[in-house]
Design a protein around this motif. Structure first.
Motif, short mmCIF file in Angstrom:
data_model
loop_
_atom_site.label_atom_id
_atom_site.label_comp_id
_atom_site.label_asym_id
_atom_site.label_seq_id
_atom_site.Cartn_x
_atom_site.Cartn_y
_atom_site.Cartn_z
N ALA A 86 0.89 -1.26 -0.10
CA ALA A 86 0.04 0.09 0.20
C ALA A 86 1.10 1.01 -0.16
CB ALA A 86 -0.84 -0.02 1.30
N ILE A 87 0.76 2.01 -0.89
CA ILE A 87 1.44 3.15 -1.07
C ILE A 87 0.74 4.55 -0.84
CG2 ILE A 87 3.14 4.46 -2.85
CD1 ILE A 87 2.46 2.06 -4.67
N PRO A 88 0.92 5.04 0.23
CA PRO A 88 0.44 6.46 0.73
C PRO A 88 1.16 7.55 0.05
CG PRO A 88 2.05 5.83 2.52
CD PRO A 88 1.90 4.77 1.57
N GLU A 93 -4.24 15.35 3.77
CA GLU A 93 -4.45 15.43 5.31
C GLU A 93 -4.37 14.34 6.33
OE1 GLU A 93 -7.99 17.49 8.17
OE2 GLU A 93 -8.20 17.37 6.04
N GLU A 94 -4.86 13.05 6.01
CA GLU A 94 -4.38 12.07 6.72
C GLU A 94 -3.09 11.62 6.92
OE1 GLU A 94 -6.72 11.00 8.86
OE2 GLU A 94 -8.21 12.03 7.82
N GLN A 100 -1.21 7.16 7.82
CA GLN A 100 -0.62 6.90 6.71
C GLN A 100 -1.54 5.53 6.01
OE1 GLN A 100 3.66 6.54 6.51
NE2 GLN A 100 3.65 8.33 5.00
N THR A 101 -1.83 4.91 6.78
CA THR A 101 -2.85 3.66 6.50
C THR A 101 -4.18 3.87 5.95
OG1 THR A 101 -3.53 3.36 8.75
CG2 THR A 101 -1.59 1.98 8.10
#
Length: 346
Positions: A86-88, A93-94, A100-101
């Motif tokens: 999973a690539i943030p 904003e999060e 980042q999740t």
């Protein structure tokens, strides 16, 4: 090169595709190992709204750097690396709040980018931008490193649930994620771990590997009563539902002790996402219910450290290793629950 390409639900083909060349800011890997999980099976069966076929599948990736694109610093040919799934974006904003999740613009390997069920693959700049590629420590096999990503997800879940010393922990599900939860809870100081499963053979297979303190099988009677008997009626401090089953979430609430934390770790099917929740249990027992959605780059780095240190062994969980040509066989093994972890080694 050969790759396992998703063309649509029920249609994954092993075929020849062009070998990728890294552009500026990218790194090319020779894939050494790419493990399978239930998500791969879901994609194979039903597709995913974020996947536009054709797409090379596979997101639990370990490989060796064979080519480095212009502008990439700090890496060398021959480095063995593990890649996040999973690539943030790192800027929403999060992400700026440290969450980042649950990035609002998350992308994933094997979804928006070609995955690891291939002989070679390219790591995109978005992964490098968030420190999402980790060197595999000496002494850690590529097969072990490919289990980093699921362990990272488990680590996120246990951090959110606050698993710690002295806790009595119940884990629903005896698949690879349930096994990792047992091992990680042990490393975090849990005093007692109960593994719960509906299938006796699967429970025995898992218990023989990860050695929970107690096992509870639905075939032996009511799960709630069995857990209450084991805990002298008190229940458990932490419940982790490592299965996509609504009944497990409902039962988990029933076995929760006062002030317990319940992790709804496994998401439910899209066509049946609701459960019956007795909110008075939450109210009067002061329970905390948390979700868990994947992992961050930092979780991956820490998970790889846990594997390297031996705090969370994973090698023995890989019970089936297959060549790339047998990806479909691997998916069938996952579907039948005949192995704890299946790893593809191109």
């Amino acid at each position: 090169m050969k790759a396992a390409v998703f063309h649509g639900p029920g249609d994954v083909r092993i075929e020849e595709v062009p070998e990728p060349t890294p552009a500026a800011g990218e790194v090319k890997l020779r894939v050494l190992a790419c493990s399978m999980c239930g998500t791969d099976l879901k994609i194979f069966r039903s597709g995913h709204f974020r996947i536009a076929p054709p797409r090379v599948m596979g997101h639990e990736i370990a490989g060796e750097i064979v080519e480095i694109g212009a502008g990439v610093q700090g890496w060398a040919l021959g480095d063995r690396v593990q890649v996040i799934a999973a690539i943030p974006d790192g800027t929403c904003e999060e992400c700026t709040r440290g969450h980042q999740t649950v990035c609002l613009n998350q992308e994933s390997m094997g979804y928006q980018y070609e995955g690891g069920f291939a002989e070679f693959m390219v790591v995109p700049p978005s992964v490098l931008a968030v420190d999402g590629m980790n060197r595999i420590p000496e002494g850690v096999g590529a097969d072990e490193a490919s289990v980093t990503e699921p362990l990272a997800c488990v680590l996120n879940g246990q951090e959110l649930a606050g698993v710690g010393p002295g806790d009595v922990v119940a884990v629903f599900g005896a698949g690879p994620i349930g096994c990792l939860h047992v091992r990680l809870a042990r490393s975090r100081g849990a005093a007692r771990i109960i593994m719960i499963e509906v299938n006796r053979d699967r429970l025995q297979l898992a218990a023989d590997l990860v050695h929970p303190d107690d096992t509870v099988c639905a075939e032996d009677g009511d799960i709630i009563e069995q857990v209450r008997k084991l805990t002298d009626g008190r229940g458990v401090d932490v419940v982790i539902t490592a299965t996509a089953a609504g009944p497990a979430q409902e039962q988990g609430l029933q076995i929760a002790a006062p002030r317990a934390r319940i992790s709804f770790f496994g998401g439910l099917p899209k066509d049946k996402p609701t459960i019956t929740l007795d909110s008075n249990l939450v109210h009067y027992r002061e329970l905390t219910i948390v979700g868990a959605n994947g992992s961050s780059p930092a979780h991956n780095a820490r998970a790889l450290e846990l594997i390297a240190s031996g705090e969370v062994p994973v090698k023995d969980l890989i019970s089936v290793r297959l060549p790339l040509e047998r990806v479909l066989d691997g998916l069938d093994i996952v579907a039948k629950g005949e192995a704890i972890k299946v790893t593809i080694e191109p």
